[in-house]
Design a protein around this motif. Structure first.
Motif, PDB file in Angstrom:
ATOM      1  N   PHE A 283     -13.430  -5.105  -2.493  1.00 45.06           N
ATOM      2  CA  PHE A 283     -11.994  -4.871  -2.398  1.00 45.06           C
ATOM      3  C   PHE A 283     -11.489  -4.095  -3.597  1.00 45.06           C
ATOM      4  O   PHE A 283     -12.181  -3.960  -4.614  1.00 45.06           O
ATOM      5  CB  PHE A 283     -11.207  -6.167  -2.187  1.00 45.06           C
ATOM      6  N   VAL A 284     -10.278  -3.545  -3.466  1.00 48.18           N
ATOM      7  CA  VAL A 284      -9.646  -2.790  -4.547  1.00 48.18           C
ATOM      8  C   VAL A 284      -8.166  -3.146  -4.587  1.00 48.18           C
ATOM      9  O   VAL A 284      -7.585  -3.602  -3.598  1.00 48.18           O
ATOM     10  CB  VAL A 284      -9.796  -1.261  -4.375  1.00 48.18           C
ATOM     11  N   PHE A 285      -7.561  -2.924  -5.749  1.00 49.45           N
ATOM     12  CA  PHE A 285      -6.118  -3.086  -5.918  1.00 49.45           C
ATOM     13  C   PHE A 285      -5.472  -1.721  -5.949  1.00 49.45           C
ATOM     14  O   PHE A 285      -6.012  -0.772  -6.523  1.00 49.45           O
ATOM     15  CB  PHE A 285      -5.819  -3.840  -7.222  1.00 49.45           C
ATOM     16  N   ASP A 286      -4.283  -1.619  -5.326  1.00 43.63           N
ATOM     17  CA  ASP A 286      -3.584  -0.344  -5.299  1.00 43.63           C
ATOM     18  C   ASP A 286      -2.074  -0.601  -5.297  1.00 43.63           C
ATOM     19  O   ASP A 286      -1.609  -1.669  -4.873  1.00 43.63           O
ATOM     20  CB  ASP A 286      -3.978   0.454  -4.047  1.00 43.63           C
ATOM     21  N   ILE A 287      -1.325   0.356  -5.803  1.00 36.54           N
ATOM     22  CA  ILE A 287       0.128   0.335  -5.715  1.00 36.54           C
ATOM     23  C   ILE A 287       0.557   1.537  -4.889  1.00 36.54           C
ATOM     24  O   ILE A 287       0.308   2.681  -5.279  1.00 36.54           O
ATOM     25  CB  ILE A 287       0.797   0.367  -7.104  1.00 36.54           C
ATOM     26  N   SER A 288       1.149   1.296  -3.751  1.00 35.70           N
ATOM     27  CA  SER A 288       1.572   2.368  -2.857  1.00 35.70           C
ATOM     28  C   SER A 288       3.089   2.308  -2.673  1.00 35.70           C
ATOM     29  O   SER A 288       3.782   1.518  -3.325  1.00 35.70           O
ATOM     30  CB  SER A 288       0.881   2.224  -1.502  1.00 35.70           C
ATOM     31  N   THR A 289       3.606   3.127  -1.779  1.00 32.91           N
ATOM     32  CA  THR A 289       5.041   3.105  -1.489  1.00 32.91           C
ATOM     33  C   THR A 289       5.452   1.779  -0.848  1.00 32.91           C
ATOM     34  O   THR A 289       6.640   1.441  -0.819  1.00 32.91           O
ATOM     35  CB  THR A 289       5.415   4.260  -0.561  1.00 32.91           C
ATOM     36  N   TYR A 290       4.460   1.028  -0.344  1.00 30.68           N
ATOM     37  CA  TYR A 290       4.742  -0.265   0.262  1.00 30.68           C
ATOM     38  C   TYR A 290       4.696  -1.407  -0.758  1.00 30.68           C
ATOM     39  O   TYR A 290       5.004  -2.550  -0.429  1.00 30.68           O
ATOM     40  CB  TYR A 290       3.743  -0.554   1.383  1.00 30.68           C
ATOM     41  N   GLY A 291       4.253  -1.097  -1.976  1.00 28.74           N
ATOM     42  CA  GLY A 291       4.191  -2.115  -3.014  1.00 28.74           C
ATOM     43  C   GLY A 291       2.780  -2.369  -3.495  1.00 28.74           C
ATOM     44  O   GLY A 291       1.884  -1.526  -3.359  1.00 28.74           O
ATOM     45  N   ARG A 292       2.554  -3.553  -4.059  1.00 26.24           N
ATOM     46  CA  ARG A 292       1.252  -3.938  -4.608  1.00 26.24           C
ATOM     47  C   ARG A 292       0.361  -4.432  -3.463  1.00 26.24           C
ATOM     48  O   ARG A 292       0.747  -5.305  -2.688  1.00 26.24           O
ATOM     49  CB  ARG A 292       1.449  -5.021  -5.666  1.00 26.24           C
ATOM     50  N   GLU A 293      -0.875  -3.891  -3.395  1.00 26.94           N
ATOM     51  CA  GLU A 293      -1.719  -4.149  -2.241  1.00 26.94           C
ATOM     52  C   GLU A 293      -3.164  -4.442  -2.634  1.00 26.94           C
ATOM     53  O   GLU A 293      -3.650  -3.971  -3.666  1.00 26.94           O
ATOM     54  CB  GLU A 293      -1.733  -2.925  -1.302  1.00 26.94           C
ATOM     55  N   LEU A 294      -3.832  -5.203  -1.780  1.00 26.00           N
ATOM     56  CA  LEU A 294      -5.283  -5.331  -1.806  1.00 26.00           C
ATOM     57  C   LEU A 294      -5.842  -4.704  -0.535  1.00 26.00           C
ATOM     58  O   LEU A 294      -5.309  -4.918   0.557  1.00 26.00           O
ATOM     59  CB  LEU A 294      -5.717  -6.800  -1.870  1.00 26.00           C
ATOM     60  N   TRP A 295      -6.918  -3.921  -0.693  1.00 28.15           N
ATOM     61  CA  TRP A 295      -7.663  -3.379   0.444  1.00 28.15           C
ATOM     62  C   TRP A 295      -9.016  -4.090   0.465  1.00 28.15           C
ATOM     63  O   TRP A 295      -9.767  -4.034  -0.505  1.00 28.15           O
ATOM     64  CB  TRP A 295      -7.859  -1.874   0.297  1.00 28.15           C
ATOM     65  N   ILE A 296      -9.319  -4.757   1.580  1.00 24.61           N
ATOM     66  CA  ILE A 296     -10.487  -5.629   1.668  1.00 24.61           C
ATOM     67  C   ILE A 296     -11.427  -5.139   2.757  1.00 24.61           C
ATOM     68  O   ILE A 296     -11.034  -4.980   3.916  1.00 24.61           O
ATOM     69  CB  ILE A 296     -10.059  -7.079   1.978  1.00 24.61           C
ATOM     70  N   ALA A 297     -12.700  -4.900   2.398  1.00 21.68           N
ATOM     71  CA  ALA A 297     -13.716  -4.447   3.348  1.00 21.68           C
ATOM     72  C   ALA A 297     -14.416  -5.646   3.977  1.00 21.68           C
ATOM     73  O   ALA A 297     -14.773  -6.600   3.278  1.00 21.68           O
ATOM     74  CB  ALA A 297     -14.740  -3.554   2.649  1.00 21.68           C
ATOM     75  N   SER A 298     -14.627  -5.566   5.296  1.00 24.11           N
ATOM     76  CA  SER A 298     -15.313  -6.647   6.002  1.00 24.11           C
ATOM     77  C   SER A 298     -15.982  -6.079   7.251  1.00 24.11           C
ATOM     78  O   SER A 298     -15.744  -4.921   7.616  1.00 24.11           O
ATOM     79  CB  SER A 298     -14.326  -7.748   6.389  1.00 24.11           C
ATOM     80  N   PRO A 299     -16.791  -6.866   7.947  1.00 24.83           N
ATOM     81  CA  PRO A 299     -17.424  -6.391   9.192  1.00 24.83           C
ATOM     82  C   PRO A 299     -16.424  -6.203  10.327  1.00 24.83           C
ATOM     83  O   PRO A 299     -16.808  -5.707  11.390  1.00 24.83           O
ATOM     84  CB  PRO A 299     -18.426  -7.509   9.525  1.00 24.83           C
ATOM     85  N   GLN A 300     -15.163  -6.592  10.126  1.00 22.18           N
ATOM     86  CA  GLN A 300     -14.139  -6.415  11.153  1.00 22.18           C
ATOM     87  C   GLN A 300     -13.223  -5.220  10.887  1.00 22.18           C
ATOM     88  O   GLN A 300     -12.243  -5.016  11.591  1.00 22.18           O
ATOM     89  CB  GLN A 300     -13.280  -7.680  11.262  1.00 22.18           C
ATOM     90  N   GLY A 301     -13.525  -4.436   9.857  1.00 24.93           N
ATOM     91  CA  GLY A 301     -12.681  -3.303   9.500  1.00 24.93           C
ATOM     92  C   GLY A 301     -12.247  -3.392   8.055  1.00 24.93           C
ATOM     93  O   GLY A 301     -12.836  -4.110   7.249  1.00 24.93           O
ATOM     94  N   VAL A 302     -11.175  -2.676   7.720  1.00 24.17           N
ATOM     95  CA  VAL A 302     -10.621  -2.759   6.364  1.00 24.17           C
ATOM     96  C   VAL A 302      -9.198  -3.270   6.474  1.00 24.17           C
ATOM     97  O   VAL A 302      -8.386  -2.745   7.242  1.00 24.17           O
ATOM     98  CB  VAL A 302     -10.678  -1.401   5.631  1.00 24.17           C
TER      99      VAL A 302
ATOM    100  N   GLU B  30     -14.294 -14.422   5.717  1.00 23.68           N
ATOM    101  CA  GLU B  30     -15.742 -14.533   5.831  1.00 23.68           C
ATOM    102  C   GLU B  30     -16.417 -13.168   5.712  1.00 23.68           C
ATOM    103  O   GLU B  30     -15.907 -12.163   6.190  1.00 23.68           O
ATOM    104  CB  GLU B  30     -16.131 -15.180   7.167  1.00 23.68           C
ATOM    105  N   ASN B  31     -17.579 -13.161   5.069  1.00 18.98           N
ATOM    106  CA  ASN B  31     -18.421 -11.962   4.948  1.00 18.98           C
ATOM    107  C   ASN B  31     -17.688 -10.792   4.313  1.00 18.98           C
ATOM    108  O   ASN B  31     -17.911  -9.636   4.672  1.00 18.98           O
ATOM    109  CB  ASN B  31     -18.970 -11.553   6.318  1.00 18.98           C
TER     110      ASN B  31
END
Length: 347
Positions: free
Chosen positions: A86-105, A81-82
């Motif tokens: 977001f962005v896509f990234d490849i880090s040492t942990y693998g393929r990731e999504l970073w999602i912004a929301s009113p509860q943090g990232v 919700e809300n």
């Protein structure tokens, strides 16, 4: 609230461009595909390394792999919700999504399903300035930028960077003029931050792993921004910066704040002045999503499309270009794709 202002004035001439009439229906085809969407509004979109299209909607994260549409709202660790950006990234942990929301990232690995690992960074468990996160941008790996209602935070090499930009951009600025969009420079160390009312702030990661203010782009400065209400940013492959506002687009070439600005609006090409999304395709054409259709600029001429030409909606909320150079447009009435004169509307 105070700003650092330079009183030197410069004069800038608009670039003369050719304007093509809105494309006619007989040059286009339009196909409607009923996918039985429960989502209606698609307001942020990205393309991952496998050419899967990802969208933020009012029901959460939705994806399309070219054959199947999927809704990813079964994981309690991933907010639905809300969602802001977001962005896509490849880090040492693998393929990731970073999602912004009113509860943090929230960062979640792919694929996003009920068992996917995810963690949310907020003010009580990290160094982020606020839980209310509006935007995310990926800088020079492993640098990540987060725009909040209290300013910009950065996470680099497992360390939250110290802010030293307060005198230039006080916390009250981001409270009174919220962050609307962010984009990192190609070298990854500079960040352009669009605001609703204070123009564009430019930050950079300094040598002591802090965040410093670099410059500001605003009407009250010595440059020609069409408006201080900026809603979209695109950094072209050649480094040119494009800023979409509620009164047209500003183009800035180079990194000298005072020079090389050009403004485009309905008087010289745009179908509408309220520019909500910008993207650049593989041929170097710029795509501008507005509240009244989409305009395409090839460097010399403009072409515009509306619902009369095949768009499902004129209200273009986001744009992304996939690996096959297909343009994907999220709207308030579903998703439209475009390539070689053909629109496909998914609804």
């Amino acid at each position: 609230l105070s700003f650092n202002m330079v009183i030197e004035l410069v004069s800038i001439q608009d670039t003369l461009v050719k304007t093509k009439p809105t494309a006619k229906n007989n040059n286009l085809t339009s196909l409607h595909v009923d996918e039985g969407f429960t989502a209606k509004t698609f307001y942020s979109c990205i393309i991952d390394d496998e050419n899967t299209k990802w969208f933020l909607t009012e029901i959460g994260v939705v994806s399309f792999d070219g054959k199947k549409w999927s809704t990813h709202n079964k994981n309690r660790k991933v907010p639905t919700e809300n969602l802001k950006n977001f962005v896509f990234d490849i880090s040492t942990y693998g393929r990731e999504l970073w999602i912004a929301s009113p509860q943090g990232v929230t960062v979640t690995t792919l694929p996003v399903d009920a068992r996917t690992g995810a963690i949310t960074y907020y003010s009580e468990n990290s160094g982020i300035l606020s839980d209310n996160v509006f935007s995310v941008a990926i800088g020079k790996s492993p640098l990540r930028w987060f725009g909040t209602d209290k300013g910009v935070s950065a996470f680099y090499n497992k360390k939250w960077l110290k802010n030293s930009y307060q005198r230039k951009y006080p916390e009250g600025m981001f409270r009174d003029f919220p962050i609307t969009a962010m984009a990192a420079s190609h070298d990854g160390d500079s960040l352009y931050v669009a605001t609703n009312g204070a123009g564009v702030a430019r930050l950079f990661r300094n040598d002591v792993d802090g965040i410093s203010g670099a410059s500001e782009y605003a009407q009250w400065g010595p440059i020609e921004m069409p408006s201080d209400k900026v809603y979209s940013i695109c950094i072209a492959p050649d480094g040119t910066q494009w800023f979409g506002t509620d009164m047209g687009v500003a183009r800035h070439t180079g990194y000298n704040t005072l020079e090389n600005w050009t403004v485009f609006n309905t008087g010289n090409g745009l179908v509408d002045n309220f520019v909500q999304a910008i993207a650049v395709d593989k041929k170097g054409k710029l795509w501008f999503g507005t509240r009244a259709g989409i305009s395409v600029f090839d460097g010399s001429a403009w072409t515009s499309f509306t619902i009369k030409n095949g768009l499902k909606s004129n209200n273009i909320l986001c744009i992304a270009i996939d690996r096959n150079d297909i343009v994907w447009m999220g709207t308030d009435k579903g998703v439209t794709s475009y390539k070689d004169g053909k629109f496909v509307n998914y609804e």
